[in-house]
Motif scaffolding. Structure first.
Motif, PDB file in Angstrom:
ATOM      1  N   ASP A 145     -10.114  -7.667  -0.782  1.00  0.00           N
ATOM      2  CA  ASP A 145      -9.940  -7.438  -2.214  1.00  0.00           C
ATOM      3  C   ASP A 145      -9.472  -6.010  -2.508  1.00  0.00           C
ATOM      4  OD1 ASP A 145     -10.680 -10.047  -2.735  1.00  0.00           O
ATOM      5  OD2 ASP A 145     -12.744  -9.546  -3.307  1.00  0.00           O
ATOM      6  N   THR A 146     -10.086  -5.042  -1.846  1.00  0.00           N
ATOM      7  CA  THR A 146      -9.701  -3.638  -2.032  1.00  0.00           C
ATOM      8  C   THR A 146      -8.276  -3.419  -1.556  1.00  0.00           C
ATOM      9  OG1 THR A 146     -11.990  -2.944  -1.725  1.00  0.00           O
ATOM     10  CG2 THR A 146     -10.288  -1.253  -1.464  1.00  0.00           C
ATOM     11  N   HIS A 147      -7.969  -3.960  -0.379  1.00  0.00           N
ATOM     12  CA  HIS A 147      -6.619  -3.797   0.170  1.00  0.00           C
ATOM     13  C   HIS A 147      -5.575  -4.452  -0.730  1.00  0.00           C
ATOM     14  CE1 HIS A 147      -3.466  -3.264   3.103  1.00  0.00           C
ATOM     15  NE2 HIS A 147      -3.206  -4.567   3.033  1.00  0.00           N
ATOM     16  N   MET A 148      -5.853  -5.640  -1.219  1.00  0.00           N
ATOM     17  CA  MET A 148      -4.881  -6.349  -2.062  1.00  0.00           C
ATOM     18  C   MET A 148      -4.686  -5.617  -3.397  1.00  0.00           C
ATOM     19  SD  MET A 148      -3.728  -8.587  -0.119  1.00  0.00           S
ATOM     20  CE  MET A 148      -2.694  -9.541  -1.209  1.00  0.00           C
ATOM     21  N   ALA A 149      -5.748  -5.059  -3.951  1.00  0.00           N
ATOM     22  CA  ALA A 149      -5.622  -4.284  -5.195  1.00  0.00           C
ATOM     23  C   ALA A 149      -4.763  -3.043  -4.952  1.00  0.00           C
ATOM     24  CB  ALA A 149      -6.996  -3.886  -5.725  1.00  0.00           C
ATOM     25  N   ALA A 150      -5.004  -2.370  -3.837  1.00  0.00           N
ATOM     26  CA  ALA A 150      -4.206  -1.190  -3.492  1.00  0.00           C
ATOM     27  C   ALA A 150      -2.750  -1.575  -3.260  1.00  0.00           C
ATOM     28  CB  ALA A 150      -4.779  -0.501  -2.250  1.00  0.00           C
ATOM     29  N   MET A 151      -2.519  -2.710  -2.635  1.00  0.00           N
ATOM     30  CA  MET A 151      -1.146  -3.153  -2.388  1.00  0.00           C
ATOM     31  C   MET A 151      -0.432  -3.529  -3.687  1.00  0.00           C
ATOM     32  SD  MET A 151      -0.268  -2.693   0.715  1.00  0.00           S
ATOM     33  CE  MET A 151      -1.120  -1.171   0.398  1.00  0.00           C
ATOM     34  N   GLY A 152      -1.177  -4.016  -4.682  1.00  0.00           N
ATOM     35  CA  GLY A 152      -0.575  -4.279  -5.987  1.00  0.00           C
ATOM     36  C   GLY A 152      -0.051  -2.990  -6.610  1.00  0.00           C
ATOM     37  N   VAL A 153      -0.853  -1.929  -6.522  1.00  0.00           N
ATOM     38  CA  VAL A 153      -0.422  -0.618  -7.021  1.00  0.00           C
ATOM     39  C   VAL A 153       0.731  -0.098  -6.166  1.00  0.00           C
ATOM     40  CG1 VAL A 153      -1.132   1.780  -7.392  1.00  0.00           C
ATOM     41  CG2 VAL A 153      -2.686  -0.092  -7.986  1.00  0.00           C
ATOM     42  N   HIS A 154       0.635  -0.280  -4.850  1.00  0.00           N
ATOM     43  CA  HIS A 154       1.681   0.156  -3.922  1.00  0.00           C
ATOM     44  C   HIS A 154       3.032  -0.466  -4.291  1.00  0.00           C
ATOM     45  CE1 HIS A 154       3.498   1.135   0.024  1.00  0.00           C
ATOM     46  NE2 HIS A 154       3.959  -0.112   0.006  1.00  0.00           N
ATOM     47  N   LYS A 155       3.048  -1.746  -4.553  1.00  0.00           N
ATOM     48  CA  LYS A 155       4.298  -2.445  -4.888  1.00  0.00           C
ATOM     49  C   LYS A 155       4.866  -1.949  -6.215  1.00  0.00           C
ATOM     50  CE  LYS A 155       2.533  -6.522  -2.585  1.00  0.00           C
ATOM     51  NZ  LYS A 155       1.958  -7.854  -2.808  1.00  0.00           N
ATOM     52  N   ALA A 156       4.016  -1.838  -7.226  1.00  0.00           N
ATOM     53  CA  ALA A 156       4.485  -1.373  -8.535  1.00  0.00           C
ATOM     54  C   ALA A 156       4.972   0.080  -8.447  1.00  0.00           C
ATOM     55  CB  ALA A 156       3.371  -1.508  -9.568  1.00  0.00           C
ATOM     56  N   LEU A 157       4.245   0.906  -7.706  1.00  0.00           N
ATOM     57  CA  LEU A 157       4.659   2.295  -7.542  1.00  0.00           C
ATOM     58  C   LEU A 157       5.975   2.382  -6.763  1.00  0.00           C
ATOM     59  CD1 LEU A 157       3.924   5.196  -8.187  1.00  0.00           C
ATOM     60  CD2 LEU A 157       2.469   5.230  -6.153  1.00  0.00           C
ATOM     61  N   GLY A 158       6.145   1.503  -5.786  1.00  0.00           N
ATOM     62  CA  GLY A 158       7.411   1.459  -5.049  1.00  0.00           C
ATOM     63  C   GLY A 158       8.592   1.146  -5.965  1.00  0.00           C
ATOM     64  N   MET A 159       8.396   0.234  -6.897  1.00  0.00           N
ATOM     65  CA  MET A 159       9.469  -0.094  -7.837  1.00  0.00           C
ATOM     66  C   MET A 159       9.716   1.068  -8.804  1.00  0.00           C
ATOM     67  SD  MET A 159      10.428  -2.848  -6.556  1.00  0.00           S
ATOM     68  CE  MET A 159      11.649  -3.421  -7.707  1.00  0.00           C
ATOM     69  N   THR A 160       8.663   1.800  -9.130  1.00  0.00           N
ATOM     70  CA  THR A 160       8.818   3.002  -9.963  1.00  0.00           C
ATOM     71  C   THR A 160       9.621   4.054  -9.213  1.00  0.00           C
ATOM     72  OG1 THR A 160       6.715   2.537 -11.054  1.00  0.00           O
ATOM     73  CG2 THR A 160       7.561   4.793 -11.239  1.00  0.00           C
ATOM     74  N   ILE A 161       9.315   4.229  -7.938  1.00  0.00           N
ATOM     75  CA  ILE A 161      10.053   5.179  -7.103  1.00  0.00           C
ATOM     76  C   ILE A 161      11.528   4.796  -7.053  1.00  0.00           C
ATOM     77  CG2 ILE A 161      10.375   5.990  -4.709  1.00  0.00           C
ATOM     78  CD1 ILE A 161       7.235   5.791  -4.479  1.00  0.00           C
ATOM     79  N   LEU A 162      11.817   3.509  -6.913  1.00  0.00           N
ATOM     80  CA  LEU A 162      13.213   3.044  -6.899  1.00  0.00           C
ATOM     81  C   LEU A 162      13.908   3.416  -8.206  1.00  0.00           C
ATOM     82  CD1 LEU A 162      15.558   1.507  -5.583  1.00  0.00           C
ATOM     83  CD2 LEU A 162      14.544  -0.610  -6.495  1.00  0.00           C
ATOM     84  N   ALA A 163      13.271   3.145  -9.340  1.00  0.00           N
ATOM     85  CA  ALA A 163      13.873   3.451 -10.642  1.00  0.00           C
ATOM     86  C   ALA A 163      14.073   4.962 -10.817  1.00  0.00           C
ATOM     87  CB  ALA A 163      13.004   2.891 -11.765  1.00  0.00           C
ATOM     88  N   LEU A 164      13.064   5.753 -10.439  1.00  0.00           N
ATOM     89  CA  LEU A 164      13.184   7.206 -10.548  1.00  0.00           C
ATOM     90  C   LEU A 164      14.278   7.747  -9.622  1.00  0.00           C
ATOM     91  CD1 LEU A 164       9.412   8.260 -10.716  1.00  0.00           C
ATOM     92  CD2 LEU A 164      11.098   8.391 -12.578  1.00  0.00           C
TER      93      LEU A 164
END
Length: 185
Positions: A47-66
């Motif tokens: 559960d902790t890992h999957m929650a962190a990976m959800g943030v990881h994926k969204a942050l990765g898309m933010t990095i792409l946009a930036l």
């Protein structure tokens, strides 16, 4: 074409624009946070890992946009010249490292997006909306993209370490003033 600002108190001379400086730091800190999310939560509970990976994926898309924004900004705003004290081999190394950074800042999130798409999932963007899949479901492609994404991530980790060590060398050993070009304060 816009010119770069000059900081009279700096030994490095011209500086990057404020927009370029803030994009640099936003992207850089986001990359470090994302590497941490991917690596430090690996052994934690599901559960902790999957929650962190959800943030990881969204942050990765933010990095792409930036990164796209930073590239567009850079096309219209020339980088300040390096101080004359910087050796020719360091100038060449700087160009190579910056090219690799831009390539990885695009390829790394894209590979994750293709991986999730091939795994049959969109990307939840911080609970605000879902970024849709860009490929159909394909297990073989998902497996390949998983491996490529991890390899690109390790390459990014190495490049970040090199970049930080080089910045520290310029600041603490060479005292060249080159770091002042990217100082946000």
């Amino acid at each position: 074409m816009a010119t770069v600002a000059f900081d009279a108190g700096s030994t490095a001379g011209p500086r990057y624009t404020k927009v370029a400086i803030w994009l640099h730091w936003l992207i850089g800190l986001s990359v470090i946070a994302n590497i941490g999310l991917a690596m430090l939560t690996e052994g934690m509970g599901r559960d902790t890992h999957m929650a962190a990976m959800g943030v990881h994926k969204a942050l990765g898309m933010t990095i792409l946009a930036l990164t796209v924004l930073r590239i567009l900004w850079r096309l219209g705003h020339k980088a300040p010249p390096l101080p004359a004290s910087i050796a020719a081999w360091q100038r060449a190394a700087s160009k190579i490292v910056h090219f690799l950074f831009y390539a990885l800042l695009i390829l790394l999130p894209l590979s994750g997006w293709v991986w999730m798409s091939a795994a049959g999932r969109g990307i939840d963007y911080f609970g605000l909306f879902t970024i849709p899949a860009i490929t159909g479901s394909d297990k073989a492609l998902a497996d390949v993209m998983h491996e490529r994404h991890e390899l690109l991530g390790l390459t990014m980790l190495a490049l970040v370490a090199i970049h930080i060590l080089a910045a520290l060398k310029h600041w603490l050993v060479d005292k060249s003033g080159v770091n002042a070009r990217m100082n946000p304060f």
